[in-house]
Design an enzyme around this catalytic site. Structure first.
Site, PDB file in Angstrom:
ATOM      1  CG  ASP A 359     -10.635   2.935  -1.817  1.00  0.00           C
ATOM      2  OD1 ASP A 359     -10.345   3.191  -3.160  1.00  0.00           O
ATOM      3  OD2 ASP A 359     -10.974   1.760  -1.406  1.00  0.00           O
ATOM      4  N   GLY A 361      -6.142   7.832   0.509  1.00  0.00           N
ATOM      5  CA  GLY A 361      -4.910   8.763  -0.007  1.00  0.00           C
ATOM      6  C   GLY A 361      -5.226   9.129  -1.365  1.00  0.00           C
ATOM      7  CD  GLU A 362      -4.803   5.357  -5.093  1.00  0.00           C
ATOM      8  OE1 GLU A 362      -3.433   4.887  -5.637  1.00  0.00           O
ATOM      9  OE2 GLU A 362      -5.780   4.831  -5.448  1.00  0.00           O
ATOM     10  CE1 TYR A 447     -16.811  -5.012  -1.156  1.00  0.00           C
ATOM     11  CE2 TYR A 447     -15.628  -4.723  -3.349  1.00  0.00           C
ATOM     12  CZ  TYR A 447     -16.296  -5.422  -2.367  1.00  0.00           C
ATOM     13  OH  TYR A 447     -16.011  -6.740  -2.208  1.00  0.00           O
ATOM     14  CG  HIS A 504     -11.650  -8.048  -4.127  1.00  0.00           C
ATOM     15  ND1 HIS A 504     -12.670  -8.770  -4.725  1.00  0.00           N
ATOM     16  CD2 HIS A 504     -12.290  -7.478  -3.115  1.00  0.00           C
ATOM     17  CE1 HIS A 504     -13.858  -8.474  -4.150  1.00  0.00           C
ATOM     18  NE2 HIS A 504     -13.641  -7.703  -3.093  1.00  0.00           N
ATOM     19  CB  ILE A 656       3.739   5.238  21.647  1.00  0.00           C
ATOM     20  CG1 ILE A 656       3.006   4.433  22.752  1.00  0.00           C
ATOM     21  CG2 ILE A 656       5.049   5.102  22.215  1.00  0.00           C
ATOM     22  CD1 ILE A 656       3.179   2.984  23.365  1.00  0.00           C
TER      23      ILE A 656
END
Length: 716
Positions: A359, A361-362, A447, A504, A656
């Site tokens: 969700d 990145g899209e 959702y 899911h 890091i």
């Protein structure tokens, strides 16, 4: 078709996420005044009304990490419109964000100094083919094309990508005929565009999306009325329907009865729970936190910077804690945010196998954020923060009340001790736990995700994710489980007549650039091992021992949780010690979580390889921030944190980044119908030898004289 039906279809067939984006763009775009009443909010919070109205037209940045302003978005748009790449081409801007200044320079910058040069990072597609990542210098106007290397995926979808499917589908005779053959009135149709994932070469070099439709007849909760088995494959660039799959003609559309969840339309039920009396935290003196220059939050001993982000949602930066013994403002975390989400559905059939959304990145986790509802999403005295984003042509728009900040007290205890009567000492010391919460909520289609960053006075940070909203369900021919043949796999749970909730998972990967008293840190796996006593050594036969292993390279820090081989996971500064010699540090404390059980060679799992482990540690690299890669849409999975980590670079005493993935397995149940009660999980970032002693030792107790007095209502 009648014009009113066409307009209704256009409106309803947007995904919920796209609908919110379009609404924001059409109704809240600059330069519309901030008094827009599209999202009604109560006015009974005077602090909210008086201190939290942002005039975006006059806003200027005060900090190197402040997001782009309206004026800066407009400047980016102006610069690009005259650039040779764009002035004679069709283009779409998939993202326009602040390009953050180099970390070392941000850390050196002090308030009052000249602001560091402001730049924008732009991801653009030109002529529906070439993808460019650009740096736009807002001071000089210079545009630099950045090298991104080879990549398989596409950038985040734009609003126009998603909404453009609707008129194109309506123009397709095949689409209209198929819907009518299913007996659906086009005026009652709602359609959702769903990302396709990647499953082979037939999908390469084309930006594709799949569309499935529902009936809104009789309910606002159209998700519970799927037209099962009907899927349209749509080319986002040619605007053509590529393929129609219709495998569910014998499956009825579930009934609308008892699916609506709106309080205004629910029927009174004599057996329903009696409403609770109102409850509210009163703060007559106002909240204890302040927000300086719109984005810098100060509370108790904490100080941190907040930034709304189109992809991540909310970014917490430069989190520092003032040591109660020395007064020193100490570094804890340089940057933290939700890096990627992965939601695979466990149904391999034709109409479901591709539902494996990523969700952030899209679609953009922040782009799908909702305006928060005062008194329900956030309590009184909350501070609200808007987001400002760009449409595909670069035009800025405002997402109001995207983030809220508030103090929380739920009756929890910070610390306590009562002395036993056998000692003869009358001691009872208790301290209340008050926390500061930073909240956002995103509605990703059906959702809803609630993400909280909760700061405690003892230096702990708790990150919590709540899941609510509406299940994505499939239609079925069954009214009762006794009708289901023993060998048939429903891939889920029968929730109501003809409605199956499909199993899911949810995974949320967090990027945590911990800087414990500085950037040079190490990751320590503190393994808890059973030790056997020697014969005659002790009446005990065994005990536990903590064995500290400092990770030298990235592969040493690829962690899968094991219940019977437990560890603590510390980030320490090896060059900074307490007075008794322990290295200062923080540890990550997992809560309830889940691990992906998909085959490692399953295409969705390859793309979401960041879920192969619960913890990764990588050396800081400004280009490595998105767990699923920079270009996620239809990616092949070659640019993920798993790929970077396999380079096995040195991480001991380095700058890091810790990556933590929080997971949920969800087997739906009837209590999830027609809308789900929120389920939550969390993890903590907890001080471990960071302080010389309990940092809230000197915090006071509550006394009756210090608390507001509210008059009770007359007893009945």
């Amino acid at each position: 078709m009648e014009a009113k039906n066409l307009l209704r279809f256009l409106f309803l067939s947007l995904s919920v996420a796209a609908f919110v984006l379009v609404l924001a763009f059409l109704q809240l775009s600059y330069p519309l005044p901030r008094t827009v009443e599209l999202f009604d909010r109560p006015t009974n919070s005077s602090w909210r009304a008086s201190k939290n109205r942002h005039n975006h037209a006059l806003q200027t940045p005060h900090h190197p990490l402040d997001p782009l302003t309206i004026q800066e978005f407009e400047k980016v748009r102006s610069i690009l419109s005259s650039h040779e790449l764009f002035k004679s081409s069709r283009y779409a801007l998939h993202s326009v964000d602040l390009e953050e200044t180099e970390k070392t320079l941000v850390l050196k910058w002090k308030k009052g100094e000249t602001l560091l040069p402001r730049k924008a990072s732009v991801v653009a597609r030109v002529d529906s083919k070439s993808v460019y990542v650009l740096t736009v210098d807002l001071g000089t106007g210079k545009v630099t094309v950045r090298e991104t290397g080879q990549h398989s995926g596409y950038p985040m979808l734009t609003v126009e990508d998603v909404t453009g499917t609707t008129p194109a589908l309506f123009a397709s005779a095949d689409f209209n005929r198929t819907i009518v053959q299913r007996g659906i009135d086009l005026a009652d149709l709602a359609c959702l565009p769903i990302s396709t994932g990647w499953y082979g070469k037939s999908e390469e070099n084309r930006r594709l999306i799949k569309v499935q439709c529902y009936s809104m007849d009789g309910t606002a909760n159209f998700y519970m009325r799927p037209i099962e088995g009907l899927t349209f494959l749509f080319d986002l660039d040619t605007k053509q329907v590529v393929e129609i799959s219709d495998t569910g003609r014998k499956i009825p559309i579930p009934k609308a009865a008892d699916t609506d969840y709106r309080y205004s339309v629910l029927q009174e039920d004599p057996h329903a729970m009696k409403p609770l009396n109102p409850i509210s935290i009163e703060q007559p003196k106002g909240p204890s936190f302040t927000v300086e220059d719109k984005y810098l939050v100060k509370w108790a001993n904490w100080e941190f910077h907040l930034k709304p982000d189109a992809r991540a949602g909310v970014i917490v930066s430069l989190a520092k804690f003032r040591d109660p013994d020395t007064g020193e403002l100490r570094d804890v975390m340089y940057k933290g945010f939700s890096s990627e989400l992965f939601v695979p559905y466990m149904d391999p059939t034709d109409a479901w196998y591709f539902k494996t959304n990523m969700d952030a990145g899209e679609y953009g986790f922040g782009l799908q954020s909702m305006p928060l509802d005062p008194l329900n999403d956030c309590p009184r005295n909350a501070y609200y923060m808007d987001g400002v984003f760009a449409a595909a042509d670069g035009t800025p728009y405002v997402r109001p009340d995207m983030i809220c900040v508030f103090e929380s007290y739920a009756g929890d205890i910070g610390w306590r001790h009562s002395e036993s009567p056998i000692t003869g000492m009358q001691i009872r010391e208790v301290r209340p736990k008050v926390t500061l919460v930073v909240r956002m909520a995103a509605s990703v289609g059906n959702y809803d995700y609630i993400v909280d960053w909760e700061f405690q006075t003892d230096g702990l940070i708790r990150v919590k994710v709540g899941l609510s909203g509406i299940l994505m369900v499939k239609g079925a021919t069954y009214d009762n489980i006794n009708q289901i043949p023993n060998q048939e796999n429903l891939y889920g749970t029968l929730l109501s007549e003809n409605v199956v909730g499909v199993i899911h998972d949810h995974y949320i990967s967090f990027y945590l650039d911990m800087d414990i008293d500085g950037s040079e840190n190490s990751f320590v796996n503190v393994n808890i091992k059973k030790q056997q006593t020697s014969p005659g050594e002790s009446p005990r036969k065994s005990y536990l021992k903590a064995i500290r292993n400092v990770a030298k390279t990235e592969k040493d820090a690829q962690i899968k949780f094991k219940l019977y081989d437990p560890s603590e996971f510390h980030i320490i500064n090896p060059s900074k010690k307490t007075r008794v010699g322990n290295p200062v540090g923080y540890k990550i404390v997992p809560g309830a979580t889940a691990a992906s059980l998909l085959d490692l060679e399953d295409p969705p799992q390859i793309r979401a390889a960041f879920t192969n482990n619960q913890i990764w540690v990588t050396p800081y690299n400004q280009s490595e921030q998105w767990a699923g890669g920079m270009f996620v849409y239809e990616s092949h999975g070659e640019d993920t944190v798993a790929t970077w980590s396999d380079r096995d670079r040195p991480i001991e005493n380095k700058d890091i980044v810790l990556w933590y993935t929080l997971g949920f397995h969800h087997i739906p149940c009837q209590e999830d119908f027609p809308i789900m009660p929120t389920v939550s999980s969390s993890f903590q970032l907890k001080p471990v030898n960071f302080f010389e002693r309990n940092p809230i030792l000197r915090s006071p107790s509550n006394l009756e004289k210090d608390l507001p007095v509210c008059k009770p209502v007359a007893s009945v």
